[in-house]
Design a protein around this motif. Structure first.
Motif, PDB file in Angstrom:
ATOM      1  N   ILE A  50       0.993  -1.455  -0.188  1.00  0.00           N
ATOM      2  CA  ILE A  50      -0.150   0.022   0.037  1.00  0.00           C
ATOM      3  C   ILE A  50       0.754   1.254  -0.045  1.00  0.00           C
ATOM      4  O   ILE A  50       0.550   2.199  -0.467  1.00  0.00           O
ATOM      5  N   ASN A  51       2.026   1.188   0.520  1.00  0.00           N
ATOM      6  CA  ASN A  51       2.934   2.240   0.737  1.00  0.00           C
ATOM      7  C   ASN A  51       3.774   2.303  -0.608  1.00  0.00           C
ATOM      8  O   ASN A  51       4.794   3.191  -0.549  1.00  0.00           O
ATOM      9  N   GLY A  52       3.693   1.394  -1.603  1.00  0.00           N
ATOM     10  CA  GLY A  52       4.636   1.462  -2.837  1.00  0.00           C
ATOM     11  C   GLY A  52       6.107   1.088  -2.618  1.00  0.00           C
ATOM     12  O   GLY A  52       6.878   1.437  -3.445  1.00  0.00           O
ATOM     13  N   ASN A  53       6.455   0.436  -1.547  1.00  0.00           N
ATOM     14  CA  ASN A  53       7.662  -0.181  -1.221  1.00  0.00           C
ATOM     15  C   ASN A  53       7.877  -1.114  -2.203  1.00  0.00           C
ATOM     16  O   ASN A  53       7.268  -1.549  -2.874  1.00  0.00           O
ATOM     17  N   SER A  54       9.442  -1.320  -2.504  1.00  0.00           N
ATOM     18  CA  SER A  54       9.695  -2.350  -3.331  1.00  0.00           C
ATOM     19  C   SER A  54      10.063  -3.495  -2.797  1.00  0.00           C
ATOM     20  O   SER A  54       9.576  -4.600  -3.125  1.00  0.00           O
ATOM     21  N   ARG A  55      10.933  -3.667  -1.673  1.00  0.00           N
ATOM     22  CA  ARG A  55      11.290  -4.877  -0.878  1.00  0.00           C
ATOM     23  C   ARG A  55      10.915  -4.837   0.535  1.00  0.00           C
ATOM     24  O   ARG A  55      11.219  -5.764   1.198  1.00  0.00           O
ATOM     25  N   THR A  56      10.346  -3.710   0.949  1.00  0.00           N
ATOM     26  CA  THR A  56      10.384  -3.571   2.459  1.00  0.00           C
ATOM     27  C   THR A  56       8.984  -3.262   2.951  1.00  0.00           C
ATOM     28  O   THR A  56       7.904  -3.083   2.273  1.00  0.00           O
ATOM     29  N   GLY A  57       8.663  -3.666   4.211  1.00  0.00           N
ATOM     30  CA  GLY A  57       7.317  -3.287   4.942  1.00  0.00           C
ATOM     31  C   GLY A  57       7.324  -1.825   5.336  1.00  0.00           C
ATOM     32  O   GLY A  57       8.269  -0.977   4.611  1.00  0.00           O
ATOM     33  N   ALA A  58       6.321  -1.402   5.947  1.00  0.00           N
ATOM     34  CA  ALA A  58       6.261  -0.092   6.198  1.00  0.00           C
ATOM     35  C   ALA A  58       7.166   0.486   7.340  1.00  0.00           C
ATOM     36  O   ALA A  58       7.509   1.712   7.115  1.00  0.00           O
ATOM     37  N   GLN A  59       7.689  -0.271   7.980  1.00  0.00           N
ATOM     38  CA  GLN A  59       9.050  -0.127   8.974  1.00  0.00           C
ATOM     39  C   GLN A  59      10.346   0.278   8.213  1.00  0.00           C
ATOM     40  O   GLN A  59      11.355   0.346   8.732  1.00  0.00           O
ATOM     41  N   GLY A  60      10.345   0.013   6.723  1.00  0.00           N
ATOM     42  CA  GLY A  60      11.737   0.103   5.838  1.00  0.00           C
ATOM     43  C   GLY A  60      12.470  -1.224   6.075  1.00  0.00           C
ATOM     44  O   GLY A  60      13.612  -1.039   5.702  1.00  0.00           O
ATOM     45  N   GLU A  61      11.892  -2.209   6.502  1.00  0.00           N
ATOM     46  CA  GLU A  61      12.893  -3.630   6.744  1.00  0.00           C
ATOM     47  C   GLU A  61      12.113  -4.681   5.771  1.00  0.00           C
ATOM     48  O   GLU A  61      10.945  -4.861   5.627  1.00  0.00           O
ATOM     49  N   ASP A  62      13.109  -5.291   5.436  1.00  0.00           N
ATOM     50  CA  ASP A  62      12.734  -6.620   4.504  1.00  0.00           C
ATOM     51  C   ASP A  62      12.207  -7.630   5.319  1.00  0.00           C
ATOM     52  O   ASP A  62      13.000  -8.171   6.204  1.00  0.00           O
ATOM     53  N   LEU A  63      10.867  -7.904   5.247  1.00  0.00           N
ATOM     54  CA  LEU A  63      10.550  -9.021   5.924  1.00  0.00           C
ATOM     55  C   LEU A  63      10.923 -10.210   5.905  1.00  0.00           C
ATOM     56  O   LEU A  63      10.834 -11.137   6.728  1.00  0.00           O
ATOM     57  N   ASN A  64      11.313 -10.644   4.913  1.00  0.00           N
ATOM     58  CA  ASN A  64      11.911 -11.892   4.660  1.00  0.00           C
ATOM     59  C   ASN A  64      13.203 -12.192   5.444  1.00  0.00           C
ATOM     60  O   ASN A  64      13.904 -13.471   5.588  1.00  0.00           O
ATOM     61  N   ARG A  65      13.738 -10.987   5.959  1.00  0.00           N
ATOM     62  CA  ARG A  65      14.732 -11.431   6.781  1.00  0.00           C
ATOM     63  C   ARG A  65      14.554 -11.217   8.329  1.00  0.00           C
ATOM     64  O   ARG A  65      15.344 -11.084   9.247  1.00  0.00           O
ATOM     65  N   GLN A  66      13.358 -11.157   8.575  1.00  0.00           N
ATOM     66  CA  GLN A  66      12.706 -11.179  10.127  1.00  0.00           C
ATOM     67  C   GLN A  66      12.138 -12.374  10.731  1.00  0.00           C
ATOM     68  O   GLN A  66      11.536 -12.417  11.605  1.00  0.00           O
ATOM     69  N   TRP A  67      12.318 -13.476  10.160  1.00  0.00           N
ATOM     70  CA  TRP A  67      11.867 -14.740  10.497  1.00  0.00           C
ATOM     71  C   TRP A  67      12.305 -15.383  11.930  1.00  0.00           C
ATOM     72  O   TRP A  67      11.516 -16.046  12.685  1.00  0.00           O
ATOM     73  N   ARG A  68      13.516 -14.900  12.056  1.00  0.00           N
ATOM     74  CA  ARG A  68      14.289 -15.871  13.331  1.00  0.00           C
ATOM     75  C   ARG A  68      13.656 -14.980  14.379  1.00  0.00           C
ATOM     76  O   ARG A  68      13.188 -15.780  15.388  1.00  0.00           O
TER      77      ARG A  68
END
Length: 134
Positions: A50-68
């Motif tokens: 919805i924010n038009g980001n390319s690789r990140t969520g609303a907080q500017g972090e790549d969610l694919n790197r947050q699973w741990r």
């Protein structure tokens, strides 16, 4: 699950095709639905989309790197997807997850390809170092 990276619209398209197949009248789809329960998350990063980001969520972090260690406030979709997987793994042997498919697009790879889950075989060294730091 699809669309963890907002710009990967092709992952949404492929996942839609999977849903269309599962809801079709094809015998193979009916057999799959009789044998398995599907948990489908068609867009796992709606805030980034919805924010038009390319690789990140609303907080500017790549969610694919947050699973741990996903933070429920900063990475709510990852936090809840991980909680769902843990829940399904613990309620009974009949509901253990069999496979998790994370649909992505790629900027350089063509057609369809698969990455595996074995850290020593599929993670880049920099990803392993970041995971160890967390």
């Amino acid at each position: 699950m699809g669309r963890v990276h907002p710009s990967e619209t092709n992952s949404s398209w492929i996942l839609k095709g999977c849903i269309d197949f599962l809801l079709s009248d094809k015998m193979s789809a009916k057999k799959l639905l009789e044998s398995y329960v599907f948990k489908i998350i068609p867009m796992s990063n709606p805030d980034g989309v919805i924010n038009g980001n390319s690789r990140t969520g609303a907080q500017g972090e790549d969610l694919n790197r947050q699973w741990r260690r996903p933070n429920p406030l900063l990475h709510p979709t990852v936090y809840h997807m991980k909680a769902l997987i843990k829940y399904l793994s613990h309620i009974s042997n009949d509901t253990n997850p069999v496979v998790l498919v994370d649909f992505h697009g790629h900027s350089r790879r063509k057609n369809i390809f698969v990455y595996g889950c074995c850290p020593s075989m599929s993670w880049k060294r920099s990803d392993r170092n970041k995971a160890e730091d967390n």
